[in-house]
Design a protein around this motif. Structure first.
Motif, PDB file in Angstrom:
ATOM      1  N   ALA A 125       0.814  -1.217   0.000  1.00 10.78           N
ATOM      2  CA  ALA A 125       0.000   0.000   0.000  1.00 10.78           C
ATOM      3  C   ALA A 125       0.848   1.268   0.000  1.00 10.78           C
ATOM      4  O   ALA A 125       0.311   2.362  -0.196  1.00 10.78           O
ATOM      5  N   CYS A 126       2.146   1.146   0.197  1.00  8.43           N
ATOM      6  CA  CYS A 126       3.026   2.320   0.219  1.00  8.43           C
ATOM      7  C   CYS A 126       3.159   2.906  -1.186  1.00  8.43           C
ATOM      8  O   CYS A 126       3.307   2.171  -2.169  1.00  8.43           O
ATOM      9  N   ASP A 127       3.142   4.217  -1.244  1.00  8.46           N
ATOM     10  CA  ASP A 127       3.296   4.928  -2.504  1.00  8.46           C
ATOM     11  C   ASP A 127       4.672   4.628  -3.099  1.00  8.46           C
ATOM     12  O   ASP A 127       5.692   4.781  -2.426  1.00  8.46           O
ATOM     13  N   GLY A 128       4.685   4.171  -4.335  1.00  7.13           N
ATOM     14  CA  GLY A 128       5.943   3.880  -5.016  1.00  7.13           C
ATOM     15  C   GLY A 128       6.216   2.406  -5.212  1.00  7.13           C
ATOM     16  O   GLY A 128       7.123   2.042  -5.953  1.00  7.13           O
ATOM     17  N   VAL A 129       5.449   1.528  -4.557  1.00  9.01           N
ATOM     18  CA  VAL A 129       5.647   0.087  -4.707  1.00  9.01           C
ATOM     19  C   VAL A 129       4.941  -0.378  -5.977  1.00  9.01           C
ATOM     20  O   VAL A 129       3.745  -0.150  -6.143  1.00  9.01           O
ATOM     21  N   GLU A 130       5.682  -1.022  -6.862  1.00  7.37           N
ATOM     22  CA  GLU A 130       5.078  -1.615  -8.055  1.00  7.37           C
ATOM     23  C   GLU A 130       4.604  -3.030  -7.764  1.00  7.37           C
ATOM     24  O   GLU A 130       3.488  -3.401  -8.104  1.00  7.37           O
ATOM     25  N   ARG A 131       5.486  -3.837  -7.145  1.00 10.69           N
ATOM     26  CA  ARG A 131       5.106  -5.186  -6.739  1.00 10.69           C
ATOM     27  C   ARG A 131       6.124  -5.707  -5.742  1.00 10.69           C
ATOM     28  O   ARG A 131       7.205  -5.147  -5.578  1.00 10.69           O
ATOM     29  N   THR A 132       5.756  -6.797  -5.064  1.00 12.60           N
ATOM     30  CA  THR A 132       6.641  -7.410  -4.072  1.00 12.60           C
ATOM     31  C   THR A 132       6.745  -8.912  -4.329  1.00 12.60           C
ATOM     32  O   THR A 132       5.852  -9.509  -4.929  1.00 12.60           O
ATOM     33  N   ASP A 133       7.839  -9.478  -3.874  1.00 16.12           N
ATOM     34  CA  ASP A 133       8.039 -10.930  -3.851  1.00 16.12           C
ATOM     35  C   ASP A 133       8.489 -11.265  -2.437  1.00 16.12           C
ATOM     36  O   ASP A 133       9.453 -10.678  -1.941  1.00 16.12           O
ATOM     37  N   THR A 134       7.814 -12.205  -1.792  1.00 16.48           N
ATOM     38  CA  THR A 134       8.076 -12.526  -0.395  1.00 16.48           C
ATOM     39  C   THR A 134       8.667 -13.917  -0.258  1.00 16.48           C
ATOM     40  O   THR A 134       8.179 -14.862  -0.868  1.00 16.48           O
ATOM     41  N   SER A 135       9.702 -14.015   0.557  1.00 18.30           N
ATOM     42  CA  SER A 135      10.327 -15.301   0.867  1.00 18.30           C
ATOM     43  C   SER A 135      10.398 -15.445   2.381  1.00 18.30           C
ATOM     44  O   SER A 135      10.915 -14.564   3.070  1.00 18.30           O
ATOM     45  N   LEU A 136       9.893 -16.552   2.883  1.00 19.92           N
ATOM     46  CA  LEU A 136       9.946 -16.846   4.310  1.00 19.92           C
ATOM     47  C   LEU A 136      11.285 -17.503   4.623  1.00 19.92           C
ATOM     48  O   LEU A 136      11.688 -18.450   3.939  1.00 19.92           O
ATOM     49  N   ALA A 137      11.979 -17.011   5.612  1.00 19.70           N
ATOM     50  CA  ALA A 137      13.255 -17.609   6.013  1.00 19.70           C
ATOM     51  C   ALA A 137      12.973 -18.920   6.740  1.00 19.70           C
ATOM     52  O   ALA A 137      12.197 -18.951   7.687  1.00 19.70           O
ATOM     53  N   MET A 138      13.609 -19.971   6.301  1.00 25.47           N
ATOM     54  CA  MET A 138      13.404 -21.294   6.900  1.00 25.47           C
ATOM     55  C   MET A 138      14.377 -21.550   8.045  1.00 25.47           C
ATOM     56  O   MET A 138      14.121 -22.364   8.910  1.00 25.47           O
ATOM     57  N   GLY A 139      15.496 -20.879   8.054  1.00 27.72           N
ATOM     58  CA  GLY A 139      16.487 -21.046   9.109  1.00 27.72           C
ATOM     59  C   GLY A 139      17.749 -20.293   8.752  1.00 27.72           C
ATOM     60  O   GLY A 139      18.066 -20.121   7.576  1.00 27.72           O
ATOM     61  N   GLU A 140      18.449 -19.857   9.765  1.00 25.73           N
ATOM     62  CA  GLU A 140      19.695 -19.127   9.563  1.00 25.73           C
ATOM     63  C   GLU A 140      20.836 -20.136   9.458  1.00 25.73           C
ATOM     64  O   GLU A 140      21.095 -20.889  10.393  1.00 25.73           O
ATOM     65  N   LEU A 141      21.493 -20.174   8.325  1.00 22.52           N
ATOM     66  CA  LEU A 141      22.556 -21.147   8.103  1.00 22.52           C
ATOM     67  C   LEU A 141      23.928 -20.614   8.510  1.00 22.52           C
ATOM     68  O   LEU A 141      24.743 -21.355   9.052  1.00 22.52           O
ATOM     69  N   ILE A 142      24.188 -19.351   8.234  1.00 25.12           N
ATOM     70  CA  ILE A 142      25.434 -18.706   8.665  1.00 25.12           C
ATOM     71  C   ILE A 142      25.028 -17.401   9.328  1.00 25.12           C
ATOM     72  O   ILE A 142      24.631 -16.454   8.659  1.00 25.12           O
ATOM     73  N   PRO A 143      25.098 -17.333  10.641  1.00 22.96           N
ATOM     74  CA  PRO A 143      24.721 -16.084  11.317  1.00 22.96           C
ATOM     75  C   PRO A 143      25.699 -14.969  10.981  1.00 22.96           C
ATOM     76  O   PRO A 143      26.833 -15.228  10.576  1.00 22.96           O
ATOM     77  N   PHE A 144      25.242 -13.744  11.151  1.00 20.40           N
ATOM     78  CA  PHE A 144      26.101 -12.589  10.924  1.00 20.40           C
ATOM     79  C   PHE A 144      27.401 -12.786  11.689  1.00 20.40           C
ATOM     80  O   PHE A 144      27.393 -13.135  12.862  1.00 20.40           O
ATOM     81  N   ARG A 145      28.510 -12.580  11.006  1.00 19.60           N
ATOM     82  CA  ARG A 145      29.801 -12.815  11.637  1.00 19.60           C
ATOM     83  C   ARG A 145      30.852 -11.926  10.990  1.00 19.60           C
ATOM     84  O   ARG A 145      30.759 -11.610   9.802  1.00 19.60           O
ATOM     85  N   LEU A 146      31.825 -11.535  11.766  1.00 20.28           N
ATOM     86  CA  LEU A 146      32.963 -10.784  11.253  1.00 20.28           C
ATOM     87  C   LEU A 146      34.287 -11.358  11.713  1.00 20.28           C
ATOM     88  O   LEU A 146      35.339 -10.923  11.261  1.00 20.28           O
TER      89      LEU A 146
END
Length: 158
Positions: A125-146
């Motif tokens: 509903a936000c002004d400027g959005v043409e379309r969206t594609d949604t993906s549900l995360a099934m699990g974190e395989l590599i957590p954020f790391r440095l």
């Protein structure tokens, strides 16, 4: 931008292991004076090396067990307005501008599939959005790391 030296990297590695460690404890562990550690930490902070503390808060115990990524195709001239609108949706926890097929990648947290549907509707509903594609995360395989980057050290510029 000044590249962290070996002492900075050792300090960052120790902070990555235990972010609650005090300046005194860090100084003892690294064999440095408290003033040196404090000055190094202040310099690193002034160079925006540290991210906000809220990046460490897990949304699951707050009632948001599902994570999804929404790719957004945007009317380019409305990107600024859209970014402001997305920032008003509390479940949008992160957004990136992209090259490629989609223009934005938005990370959202939600309570369940129905909640994700509601959030996706708010985004669409936000002004400027043409379309969206949604993906549900099934699990974190590599957590954020440095740590691997810190252990390798800085890359030469250029």
């Amino acid at each position: 931008m000044q590249t962290p030296d070996g002492t900075d990297l050792r300090l960052l590695l120790e902070l990555a292991k235990d972010p609650r460690r005090t300046v005194v404890a860090l100084a003892q562990k690294l064999g440095l004076s408290r003033n040196t550690v404090q000055a190094r930490m202040a310099a690193l902070e002034s160079r925006n090396v540290f991210l906000s503390f809220e990046r460490r808060i897990n949304p699951v115990p707050l009632g948001y067990p599902l994570l999804a990524f929404i790719s957004i195709h945007v009317q380019q001239h409305k990107l600024g307005v859209l970014t402001n609108s997305l920032a008003q949706i509390p479940e949008v926890v992160e957004a990136f501008g992209l090259t490629g097929a989609a223009d934005l990648l938005v990370r959202v947290v939600c309570t369940d599939a129905e909640d994700l549907f509601r959030i996706n509707g708010k985004i669409q509903a936000c002004d400027g959005v043409e379309r969206t594609d949604t993906s549900l995360a099934m699990g974190e395989l590599i957590p954020f790391r440095l740590n691997p980057l810190l252990q390798r050290g800085p890359r030469p510029a250029g």
